[in-house]
Design an enzyme around this catalytic site. Sequence first.
Site, short mmCIF file in Angstrom:
data_model
loop_
_atom_site.label_atom_id
_atom_site.label_comp_id
_atom_site.label_asym_id
_atom_site.label_seq_id
_atom_site.Cartn_x
_atom_site.Cartn_y
_atom_site.Cartn_z
N CYS A 44 0.83 -1.22 0.00
CA CYS A 44 0.00 0.00 0.00
C CYS A 44 0.86 1.26 0.00
O CYS A 44 0.85 2.04 -0.93
CB CYS A 44 -0.89 0.04 1.25
SG CYS A 44 -1.92 -1.36 1.48
N1 SAJ Z 1 7.13 2.06 8.53
C1 SAJ Z 1 8.19 2.83 8.97
N2 SAJ Z 1 7.99 3.72 9.98
C2 SAJ Z 1 6.76 3.88 10.56
C3 SAJ Z 1 5.69 3.08 10.09
C4 SAJ Z 1 5.90 2.18 9.09
O1 SAJ Z 1 9.31 2.72 8.46
O2 SAJ Z 1 6.64 4.68 11.48
C5 SAJ Z 1 7.34 1.13 7.43
C6 SAJ Z 1 6.99 -0.30 7.77
O3 SAJ Z 1 8.09 -0.97 8.31
C7 SAJ Z 1 6.60 -0.87 6.40
C8 SAJ Z 1 5.99 0.33 5.69
O4 SAJ Z 1 6.46 1.49 6.38
O5 SAJ Z 1 7.73 -1.30 5.70
C9 SAJ Z 1 4.47 0.33 5.71
O6 SAJ Z 1 4.11 0.12 7.03
P1 SAJ Z 1 2.60 0.34 7.56
O7 SAJ Z 1 2.64 0.32 9.05
O8 SAJ Z 1 2.00 1.52 6.92
O9 SAJ Z 1 1.90 -1.00 7.17
P2 SAJ Z 1 1.07 -1.41 5.90
O10 SAJ Z 1 1.76 -1.20 4.62
O11 SAJ Z 1 0.56 -2.76 6.20
O12 SAJ Z 1 -0.09 -0.34 5.92
C10 SAJ Z 1 -1.36 -0.73 6.31
C11 SAJ Z 1 -2.24 0.30 5.70
N3 SAJ Z 1 -3.59 -0.14 5.71
C12 SAJ Z 1 -4.31 0.08 4.60
O13 SAJ Z 1 -3.87 0.61 3.61
C13 SAJ Z 1 -5.69 -0.38 4.63
C14 SAJ Z 1 -2.11 1.61 6.46
O14 SAJ Z 1 -3.13 2.53 6.02
C15 SAJ Z 1 -2.25 1.39 7.92
O15 SAJ Z 1 -2.16 2.65 8.60
C16 SAJ Z 1 -1.11 0.50 8.35
O16 SAJ Z 1 -1.38 -0.77 7.74
C17 SAJ Z 1 -1.05 0.34 9.85
O17 SAJ Z 1 -1.38 1.32 10.54
O18 SAJ Z 1 -0.58 -0.72 10.28
#
Ligand code: SAJ
Length: 458
Positions: A294
Amino acid sequence: MPSKSAKKQDTKKKTTVIAGEDLASRLEKKIKDRSASIAIIGMGYVGLPLAVEFGRVGFKVNGIDILEKKIKTINAGKSDVDDIKDYEVKELVDLKRLHCTNDFSVLKNSDVVIICVPTPLNKTKDPDVSFILAAVEQIEKYLHQGQLVVLESTTYPGTTEELIRPKLDALGLKVGRDLFLAFSPERVDPGNEKYTTQNTPKIVGGTTPACLKVAKAFYEQVIVQVIPTSSTKAAEMVKLLENTFRSVNIGLVNEVALMCDRLGIDVWEVIDAAATKPFGFMPFYPGPGLGGHCIPIDPHYLSWKLKSLNYYARFIELAGDINSHMPEFVVEKITKALNSRRLSINGARILILGVAYKKDISDLRESPALDVIRLLQEKGAKVSYCDPFVPVIKMDHGPDLKAITLNEKTLKSCDCAAITTDHSSFNYQWIVDNSPIVVDTRNATKNVISGRKKIFKI
Ligand code: SAJ
């Protein structure tokens, strides 16, 4: 208002069209008494949980997918999606409320069709809506009056209105009168046990007020809170704002990490201290880069669309640039760590700990750990990895990499252990105690007593 009904022969589609204002109320009634038949195109991490939620409250759901293995798995009463357990699928299959097929002709008898197909980027980082188009092409073949079509795949604002609606209108069935079209973004967060499909508020935008009314009634059967927007475009934009918000803030905090590295400041201490501010701040954390299906992808749907309107989305592009360069920064950190032991990266034995794109899941899509591995291999390092969730990595170039067992021997025999995914199952004190050098890209060692051993953190 007496319901009008008029028959007209549609020359284009040889379909008898009964135009009636009560089509919406007829569909709404079928939705409310659960007799409406549902088809979900794309039975992945979005489609399958949706199918389970609707099947659970009594709807009959046909899951449509192109993957034979997936079809067999679901029809055998098993789940291939982490968040759905086998028993949840089995009980619906046994009740004949869930069946999976690759035969789109089931759409002939479907009252509601939900499109949950992937929307990746192509090689030039432009949106690839081919999966949506392929689904719509099938829907066109079996389109009939009284149907509700909902797009859930994340896409650029205007897709539903400009790409899908004209195709359906061209078939002689009028959207908003004879059939209904809406957009409702998926908000599935893989691995999140607190927020599920059922209790995560659902955004819904309709092509017309009648479309919105029917789509809202549909989702209200299984989702606690349904939030209407004024248009499908607004609903498409809501999703992109949500995920662009994350990618830009992660980009910001990654740049802060680069700045702190040059200033000799511990960025993790700074973030934790800033997070004590009870208002106006939301912590994000640096990492090895931006992974997942995403966050690295969705914002580029928005910037691509805006480019076609002569607008350059600077924040999106800048965040993408910073995030995509973090793997290089990690390799620099590993190089510096090896230098502290007068070791060269060329020929060094590097153990990568955790390769999934985020902790406690198995998903490798866009994982920055894969970029770190590739860059290390390009510099001549001998790379191996441990990840309890990922048994093997199919590398783009060169042989597959198989996960090795994490034990004292593998730790002691490497030159450097680099933590790229902070799985909860790792014992970080034990890792630091037994590794010659540790590079930590996730602050996973924050509670570790390292004694005289220096831990190299980003
Ligand atoms: N990440 C960082 N720093 C952060 C947060 C994340 O480096 O502070 C990295 C993660 O390691 C990963 C990437 O970013 O590699 C994405 O992480 P994510 O926490 O956004 O996880 P996703 O990709 O699974 O995002 C999903 C999304 N859900 C949907 O699109 C429906 C996102 O909108 C959610 O906010 C997120 O999950 C969540 O909160 O876990």
